[in-house]
Write a protein that holds these residues in place. Structure first.
Motif, short mmCIF file in Angstrom:
data_model
loop_
_atom_site.label_atom_id
_atom_site.label_comp_id
_atom_site.label_asym_id
_atom_site.label_seq_id
_atom_site.Cartn_x
_atom_site.Cartn_y
_atom_site.Cartn_z
N GLY A 24 21.57 -19.56 -23.53
CA GLY A 24 21.77 -18.77 -24.74
C GLY A 24 21.01 -19.34 -25.92
N ARG A 25 21.01 -20.67 -26.03
CA ARG A 25 20.25 -21.29 -27.12
C ARG A 25 18.76 -21.03 -26.98
N PHE A 26 18.25 -21.10 -25.74
CA PHE A 26 16.83 -20.85 -25.49
C PHE A 26 16.47 -19.41 -25.81
N LEU A 27 17.28 -18.46 -25.35
CA LEU A 27 16.98 -17.05 -25.60
C LEU A 27 17.10 -16.71 -27.08
N LEU A 28 18.10 -17.29 -27.74
CA LEU A 28 18.25 -17.05 -29.18
C LEU A 28 17.06 -17.59 -29.95
N LEU A 29 16.61 -18.80 -29.58
CA LEU A 29 15.44 -19.37 -30.25
C LEU A 29 14.19 -18.54 -29.99
N ALA A 30 14.03 -18.06 -28.75
CA ALA A 30 12.87 -17.22 -28.45
C ALA A 30 12.89 -15.94 -29.27
N ALA A 31 14.07 -15.34 -29.41
CA ALA A 31 14.17 -14.12 -30.22
C ALA A 31 13.88 -14.40 -31.69
N LEU A 32 14.39 -15.52 -32.20
CA LEU A 32 14.13 -15.87 -33.60
C LEU A 32 12.65 -16.16 -33.83
N ILE A 33 11.99 -16.84 -32.88
CA ILE A 33 10.56 -17.12 -33.03
C ILE A 33 9.76 -15.82 -33.00
N ALA A 34 10.13 -14.90 -32.10
CA ALA A 34 9.44 -13.61 -32.06
C ALA A 34 9.60 -12.86 -33.39
N ALA A 35 10.83 -12.86 -33.93
CA ALA A 35 11.05 -12.22 -35.23
C ALA A 35 10.29 -12.93 -36.34
N TYR A 36 10.23 -14.26 -36.26
CA TYR A 36 9.50 -15.05 -37.27
C TYR A 36 8.01 -14.74 -37.21
N LEU A 37 7.46 -14.63 -36.00
CA LEU A 37 6.04 -14.29 -35.85
C LEU A 37 5.77 -12.88 -36.38
N SER A 38 6.64 -11.94 -36.09
CA SER A 38 6.45 -10.58 -36.58
C SER A 38 6.50 -10.53 -38.11
N ALA A 39 7.45 -11.25 -38.69
CA ALA A 39 7.53 -11.27 -40.15
C ALA A 39 6.29 -11.93 -40.76
N GLY A 40 5.84 -13.04 -40.16
CA GLY A 40 4.63 -13.69 -40.67
C GLY A 40 3.40 -12.82 -40.55
N ALA A 41 3.28 -12.12 -39.42
CA ALA A 41 2.13 -11.22 -39.25
C ALA A 41 2.16 -10.10 -40.28
N THR A 42 3.35 -9.58 -40.57
CA THR A 42 3.46 -8.51 -41.56
C THR A 42 3.04 -8.99 -42.95
N VAL A 43 3.51 -10.18 -43.33
CA VAL A 43 3.20 -10.71 -44.67
C VAL A 43 1.71 -11.01 -44.79
N PHE A 44 1.13 -11.72 -43.80
CA PHE A 44 -0.29 -12.07 -43.88
C PHE A 44 -1.17 -10.83 -43.82
N SER A 45 -0.77 -9.85 -43.03
CA SER A 45 -1.54 -8.62 -42.98
C SER A 45 -1.55 -7.91 -44.33
N ALA A 46 -0.40 -7.88 -45.00
CA ALA A 46 -0.34 -7.25 -46.32
C ALA A 46 -1.12 -8.04 -47.37
N LEU A 47 -1.15 -9.37 -47.24
CA LEU A 47 -1.85 -10.19 -48.23
C LEU A 47 -3.36 -10.24 -48.02
N GLU A 48 -3.79 -10.36 -46.78
CA GLU A 48 -5.19 -10.63 -46.50
C GLU A 48 -6.00 -9.42 -46.09
N SER A 49 -5.37 -8.36 -45.63
CA SER A 49 -6.13 -7.20 -45.16
C SER A 49 -6.95 -6.54 -46.26
N PRO A 50 -6.44 -6.33 -47.48
CA PRO A 50 -7.29 -5.75 -48.53
C PRO A 50 -8.50 -6.61 -48.87
N SER A 51 -8.30 -7.93 -48.90
CA SER A 51 -9.44 -8.82 -49.18
C SER A 51 -10.49 -8.74 -48.08
N GLU A 52 -10.05 -8.64 -46.82
CA GLU A 52 -11.00 -8.53 -45.73
C GLU A 52 -11.80 -7.23 -45.81
N ALA A 53 -11.13 -6.15 -46.11
CA ALA A 53 -11.84 -4.86 -46.23
C ALA A 53 -12.84 -4.88 -47.38
#
Length: 426
Positions: A24-53
């Motif tokens: 349970g601890r392993f699966l919970l951590l995997a789910a939290l890491i996946a959510a953390y990666l998704s949140a980070g990708a969303t933030v960096f995409s919003a911050l850096e995508s206009p500058s890249e374009a």
């Protein structure tokens, strides 16, 4: 008498609890890491995508203007730029830089390899170099990880020793410890850390302050020598010390510096201390994350199985005094002179009343455990109670987690089992 199915199911769940808790601890951590990666990708995409374009638009405009002014076709211009990119990959720059493969440059390269930083500024171009890098990096990275673990073990022991000395001085000032108290041979060295352990939060705070101080000092040096602004220098320190190693900013790449030997030595010391410190800080933070996971798992414990609560409540109502059940719940392995036979065990599981003799024997066992742990707590000696050490959620571990196991208060089973035994006997 056969035990009820509810009690048997509860016992079966208790036998499988450690495995289920780890999963349970392993699966919970995997789910939290996946959510953390998704949140980070969303933030960096919003911050850096206009500058890249915008940068892509400017680059296309520059290419068309250059092609029109100098009468060069776009395919020829792009072919020239591809040749320049190949030259950059080989370590050739427009500005004068120091040689990549002289001994200082090669030493800098192997340092980034074994520390897993991998800036990418210098890479082997020959087949022999690439094959040698695979073999060299295999043993080099393994040896460096071992060095980081040994550094972590020593820094945790050093911090614990210093904090223990401060704790004893505070006890003397408050009058809880005699002024003439001296630690004897049994209380000296690393063994004295068993009696009192520092909190993981205090260690995390000290390592965090040290990492920030080190990064600020290194950033001041890079700002003055490399010509970067201070924010870029702080960014480079984190990327390097955490072994991320993007390679967009790399120190000590120019052909010449003022006080070049002193700067390269300072750069080496800062990177070495920074990587070791951040590695230790990351592992201490992982303990805090594991605490959060254990807290979340306890909140969800048995909520999906209401029958477990009903069975426990019904068993508690039928028999108000079952001292043996508490000891079985904590898997305490002790000899009670043969008084825990199968018939007695069956009667306890069924919820029947126990005899006065059995109650007295069980209370003697609980009292013996309490006296033993009180004595060891007062003397500061190791606790060797035969208890399932997986109950605190920190006794298992590999590598750095195994090193910090039972060295910090939050990962130590001594405090957990002392208060558990005290509550059980009360």
């Amino acid at each position: 008498m056969m035990p009820p199915r509810g009690a048997a199911g509860s016992c079966r769940r208790r036998r499988l609890a450690p495995l289920n808790e780890d999963n349970g601890r392993f699966l919970l951590l995997a789910a939290l890491i996946a959510a953390y990666l998704s949140a980070g990708a969303t933030v960096f995409s919003a911050l850096e995508s206009p500058s890249e374009a915008a940068a892509q638009l400017r680059w296309n405009r520059t290419l068309h203007n250059f092609s029109r002014i100098f009468n060069i076709s776009l395919p020829e211009l792009r072919a020239f730029l591809r040749s320049y990119e190949a030259a950059m990959a080989a370590g050739i720059r427009v500005d004068a830089l120091r040689p990549r493969w002289d001994f200082p440059g090669a030493f800098y390269f192997v340092g980034t390899v074994v520390s897993t930083i991998g800036f990418g500024m210098t890479t082997p171009a020959t087949v022999a170099g690439k094959v040698f890098l695979i073999i060299y990096g295999l043993f080099g990275c393994a040896g460096t990880i071992l060095f980081f673990n040994l550094f972590l073990e020593r820094i945790i022991s050093l911090l614990a020793f210093i904090m223990k000395a401060c704790h004893e001085r505070q006890l003397r000032r408050s009058g809880l410890l005699p002024p003439n108290f001296r630690r004897g041979p049994a209380m000296s060295g690393v063994g004295s850390l068993v009696g009192w352990k520092p909190s993981v939060y205090h260690v995390m705070l000290i390592l965090g302050i040290f990492a920030i101080t080190l990064s600020c000092c290194a950033s001041a040096m890079y700002t003055a020598v490399e010509g970067w602004n201070y924010v870029d220098s702080l960014y480079y320190c984190f990327v390097t010390f955490s072994t991320i190693g993007f390679g967009d900013l790399v120190s000590s790449q120019n052909a010449a510096y003022q006080n070049q030997g002193l700067y390269r030595f300072g750069n080496f010391i800062f990177i070495l201390m920074g990587v070791c410190c951040i590695y230790s800080l990351f592992n201490v933070i992982s303990i805090v994350i594991k605490q959060v996971l254990n807290w979340v798992l306890k909140k969800f414990e048995c909520r999906c199985c209401p029958k477990c609560h009903k069975s426990s409540a019904r068993l508690g109502r039928r028999n108000a005094i079952t001292p043996g059940a508490r000891l079985r719940r904590h898997n305490i392995s002790m000899d009670a002179d043969g008084q825990y036979d199968s018939d007695t065990e069956g009667r306890r599981l069924s919820g029947e009343m126990i005899s006065m003799r059995e109650l007295t024997a069980s209370n003697k066992v609980s009292l013996a455990i309490l006296q033993k742990q009180l004595s060891e707590t007062a003397n500061g000696y190791p606790r060797n109670v035969c208890i399932n050490t997986r109950q605190n959620g920190f006794s298992a571990g590999v590598g750095a987690l195994a090193i910090m196991n039972n060295r910090l208060a939050e990962t130590s089973d001594s405090r957990f089992y002392f208060w558990t035994a005290l509550k059980e006997c009360i």
